[in-house]
Design a protein around this motif. Structure first.
Motif, PDB file in Angstrom:
ATOM      1  N   ASP A   2      37.346  14.802  43.309  1.00 36.54           N
ATOM      2  CA  ASP A   2      36.662  13.680  43.070  1.00 36.54           C
ATOM      3  C   ASP A   2      36.892  13.031  41.510  1.00 36.54           C
ATOM      4  OD1 ASP A   2      36.318  13.335  45.771  1.00 36.54           O
ATOM      5  OD2 ASP A   2      34.149  14.024  45.463  1.00 36.54           O
ATOM      6  N   ASP A   3      36.943  13.826  40.642  1.00 36.48           N
ATOM      7  CA  ASP A   3      36.937  13.584  39.369  1.00 36.48           C
ATOM      8  C   ASP A   3      38.158  13.553  38.562  1.00 36.48           C
ATOM      9  OD1 ASP A   3      37.247  16.410  39.093  1.00 36.48           O
ATOM     10  OD2 ASP A   3      35.942  16.856  37.669  1.00 36.48           O
ATOM     11  N   THR A   4      39.359  13.663  39.279  1.00 41.73           N
ATOM     12  CA  THR A   4      40.557  13.455  38.865  1.00 41.73           C
ATOM     13  C   THR A   4      40.937  12.019  38.440  1.00 41.73           C
ATOM     14  OG1 THR A   4      41.349  15.260  39.999  1.00 41.73           O
ATOM     15  CG2 THR A   4      42.981  13.970  39.191  1.00 41.73           C
ATOM     16  N   ARG A   5      41.197  11.839  37.245  1.00 39.86           N
ATOM     17  CA  ARG A   5      41.312  10.329  36.902  1.00 39.86           C
ATOM     18  C   ARG A   5      42.656  10.206  36.038  1.00 39.86           C
ATOM     19  NH1 ARG A   5      38.023   9.645  39.793  1.00 39.86           N
ATOM     20  NH2 ARG A   5      35.656   8.856  39.512  1.00 39.86           N
ATOM     21  N   HIS A   6      43.305  11.223  35.739  1.00 39.57           N
ATOM     22  CA  HIS A   6      44.302  10.942  34.898  1.00 39.57           C
ATOM     23  C   HIS A   6      45.720  11.996  35.372  1.00 39.57           C
ATOM     24  CE1 HIS A   6      42.170   8.981  31.850  1.00 39.57           C
ATOM     25  NE2 HIS A   6      41.317  10.122  32.069  1.00 39.57           N
ATOM     26  N   MET A   7      46.845  11.693  35.217  1.00 42.02           N
ATOM     27  CA  MET A   7      47.837  12.574  35.406  1.00 42.02           C
ATOM     28  C   MET A   7      48.936  12.444  34.313  1.00 42.02           C
ATOM     29  SD  MET A   7      51.603  12.751  36.125  1.00 42.02           S
ATOM     30  CE  MET A   7      51.988  10.741  36.248  1.00 42.02           C
ATOM     31  N   ILE A   8      49.112  13.465  33.777  1.00 41.00           N
ATOM     32  CA  ILE A   8      50.046  13.380  32.442  1.00 41.00           C
ATOM     33  C   ILE A   8      51.287  14.359  32.706  1.00 41.00           C
ATOM     34  CG2 ILE A   8      48.264  12.991  31.051  1.00 41.00           C
ATOM     35  CD1 ILE A   8      48.537  16.150  30.203  1.00 41.00           C
ATOM     36  N   ILE A   9      52.378  14.130  31.963  1.00 37.42           N
ATOM     37  CA  ILE A   9      53.663  14.873  31.988  1.00 37.42           C
ATOM     38  C   ILE A   9      53.704  15.071  30.426  1.00 37.42           C
ATOM     39  CG2 ILE A   9      56.042  14.855  32.317  1.00 37.42           C
ATOM     40  CD1 ILE A   9      55.780  12.968  34.648  1.00 37.42           C
ATOM     41  N   LYS A  48      53.069  17.765  23.774  1.00 35.80           N
ATOM     42  CA  LYS A  48      53.505  16.064  23.331  1.00 35.80           C
ATOM     43  C   LYS A  48      53.346  15.461  24.932  1.00 35.80           C
ATOM     44  CE  LYS A  48      55.486  12.415  21.786  1.00 35.80           C
ATOM     45  NZ  LYS A  48      54.573  11.639  21.102  1.00 35.80           N
ATOM     46  N   ILE A  49      52.416  14.576  24.791  1.00 43.44           N
ATOM     47  CA  ILE A  49      52.363  13.739  26.211  1.00 43.44           C
ATOM     48  C   ILE A  49      53.387  12.996  26.300  1.00 43.44           C
ATOM     49  CG2 ILE A  49      50.860  12.234  27.325  1.00 43.44           C
ATOM     50  CD1 ILE A  49      48.282  13.872  26.094  1.00 43.44           C
ATOM     51  N   ARG A  50      54.213  13.014  27.387  1.00 47.25           N
ATOM     52  CA  ARG A  50      55.386  12.239  27.572  1.00 47.25           C
ATOM     53  C   ARG A  50      54.899  10.740  28.390  1.00 47.25           C
ATOM     54  NH1 ARG A  50      58.891  12.850  23.592  1.00 47.25           N
ATOM     55  NH2 ARG A  50      59.269  15.058  23.284  1.00 47.25           N
ATOM     56  N   LYS A  51      54.002  11.077  29.427  1.00 44.54           N
ATOM     57  CA  LYS A  51      53.950   9.928  30.394  1.00 44.54           C
ATOM     58  C   LYS A  51      52.274  10.174  30.623  1.00 44.54           C
ATOM     59  CE  LYS A  51      58.237   8.831  32.481  1.00 44.54           C
ATOM     60  NZ  LYS A  51      59.090   8.823  33.601  1.00 44.54           N
ATOM     61  N   HIS A  52      51.728   9.044  30.810  1.00 39.86           N
ATOM     62  CA  HIS A  52      50.164   9.105  31.758  1.00 39.86           C
ATOM     63  C   HIS A  52      50.181   7.867  32.470  1.00 39.86           C
ATOM     64  CE1 HIS A  52      46.254   7.202  31.673  1.00 39.86           C
ATOM     65  NE2 HIS A  52      45.855   8.578  31.323  1.00 39.86           N
ATOM     66  N   ALA A  53      49.402   8.510  33.269  1.00 44.12           N
ATOM     67  CA  ALA A  53      49.108   7.500  34.394  1.00 44.12           C
ATOM     68  C   ALA A  53      47.611   7.696  35.114  1.00 44.12           C
ATOM     69  CB  ALA A  53      50.064   7.735  35.658  1.00 44.12           C
ATOM     70  N   ALA A  54      47.042   6.601  35.603  1.00 42.67           N
ATOM     71  CA  ALA A  54      45.729   6.767  36.035  1.00 42.67           C
ATOM     72  C   ALA A  54      45.887   7.198  37.565  1.00 42.67           C
ATOM     73  CB  ALA A  54      44.917   5.322  36.019  1.00 42.67           C
ATOM     74  N   ALA A  55      45.034   7.985  37.727  1.00 44.45           N
ATOM     75  CA  ALA A  55      44.831   8.669  39.223  1.00 44.45           C
ATOM     76  C   ALA A  55      43.603   8.141  39.793  1.00 44.45           C
ATOM     77  CB  ALA A  55      44.972  10.102  39.231  1.00 44.45           C
ATOM     78  N   ILE A  56      43.788   7.216  40.625  1.00 46.65           N
ATOM     79  CA  ILE A  56      42.466   6.707  41.685  1.00 46.65           C
ATOM     80  C   ILE A  56      42.616   6.775  42.928  1.00 46.65           C
ATOM     81  CG2 ILE A  56      41.379   4.406  41.810  1.00 46.65           C
ATOM     82  CD1 ILE A  56      42.214   3.600  38.994  1.00 46.65           C
ATOM     83  N   GLY A  58      43.480   9.264  44.970  1.00 49.66           N
ATOM     84  CA  GLY A  58      45.124   9.685  45.589  1.00 49.66           C
ATOM     85  C   GLY A  58      45.992   8.816  44.940  1.00 49.66           C
ATOM     86  N   HIS A  59      45.898   7.812  44.394  1.00 48.78           N
ATOM     87  CA  HIS A  59      47.151   6.826  44.046  1.00 48.78           C
ATOM     88  C   HIS A  59      47.112   6.983  42.586  1.00 48.78           C
ATOM     89  CE1 HIS A  59      47.042   4.809  47.951  1.00 48.78           C
ATOM     90  NE2 HIS A  59      45.667   4.917  47.745  1.00 48.78           N
ATOM     91  N   ILE A  60      48.630   6.708  42.185  1.00 52.81           N
ATOM     92  CA  ILE A  60      49.107   7.161  40.665  1.00 52.81           C
ATOM     93  C   ILE A  60      49.447   5.677  40.276  1.00 52.81           C
ATOM     94  CG2 ILE A  60      50.530   8.103  39.124  1.00 52.81           C
ATOM     95  CD1 ILE A  60      50.733  10.510  41.083  1.00 52.81           C
ATOM     96  N   LEU A  61      48.715   5.322  39.273  1.00 52.76           N
ATOM     97  CA  LEU A  61      49.054   3.881  38.809  1.00 52.76           C
ATOM     98  C   LEU A  61      49.559   4.001  37.294  1.00 52.76           C
ATOM     99  CD1 LEU A  61      45.550   2.348  40.001  1.00 52.76           C
ATOM    100  CD2 LEU A  61      48.063   2.178  40.925  1.00 52.76           C
ATOM    101  N   PRO A  62      50.760   4.123  37.104  1.00 57.05           N
ATOM    102  CA  PRO A  62      51.506   4.182  35.644  1.00 57.05           C
ATOM    103  C   PRO A  62      50.757   3.093  34.614  1.00 57.05           C
ATOM    104  CG  PRO A  62      53.113   4.180  37.335  1.00 57.05           C
ATOM    105  CD  PRO A  62      51.897   3.500  38.071  1.00 57.05           C
TER     106      PRO A  62
END
Length: 69
Positions: A2-9, A48-56, A58-62
């Motif tokens: 429930d608290d997942t808010r970010h996806m990073i590569i 080095k963070i290459r990409k970030h996206a919001a995770a809302i 279960g959906h990933i929003l770049p």
């Protein structure tokens, strides 16, 4: 989670990195606290963070690049 808010590569740049081994490219899903820790690790030169996206819900929003006018 429930608290997942970010996806990073990110790339691991140092053997001191808390996650992964030097030379690897990884993807993590993080809470706000975890993302703050990743940003601190980037400032220390461990990753080095290459990409970030919001995770809302279960959906990933770049992230979008800012447009110039």
């Amino acid at each position: 989670m429930d608290d997942t808010r970010h996806m990073i590569i990110f790339d691991v740049l140092s053997w001191k990195s808390p996650v992964g081994e030097k030379g690897e490219r990884l993807r993590l899903f993080l809470s706000d606290v975890g993302y703050a820790k990743a940003q601190a690790s980037e400032k220390r030169g461990e990753i080095k963070i290459r990409k970030h996206a919001a995770a809302i819900e279960g959906h990933i929003l770049p992230d979008r690049k800012k447009r110039r006018h």
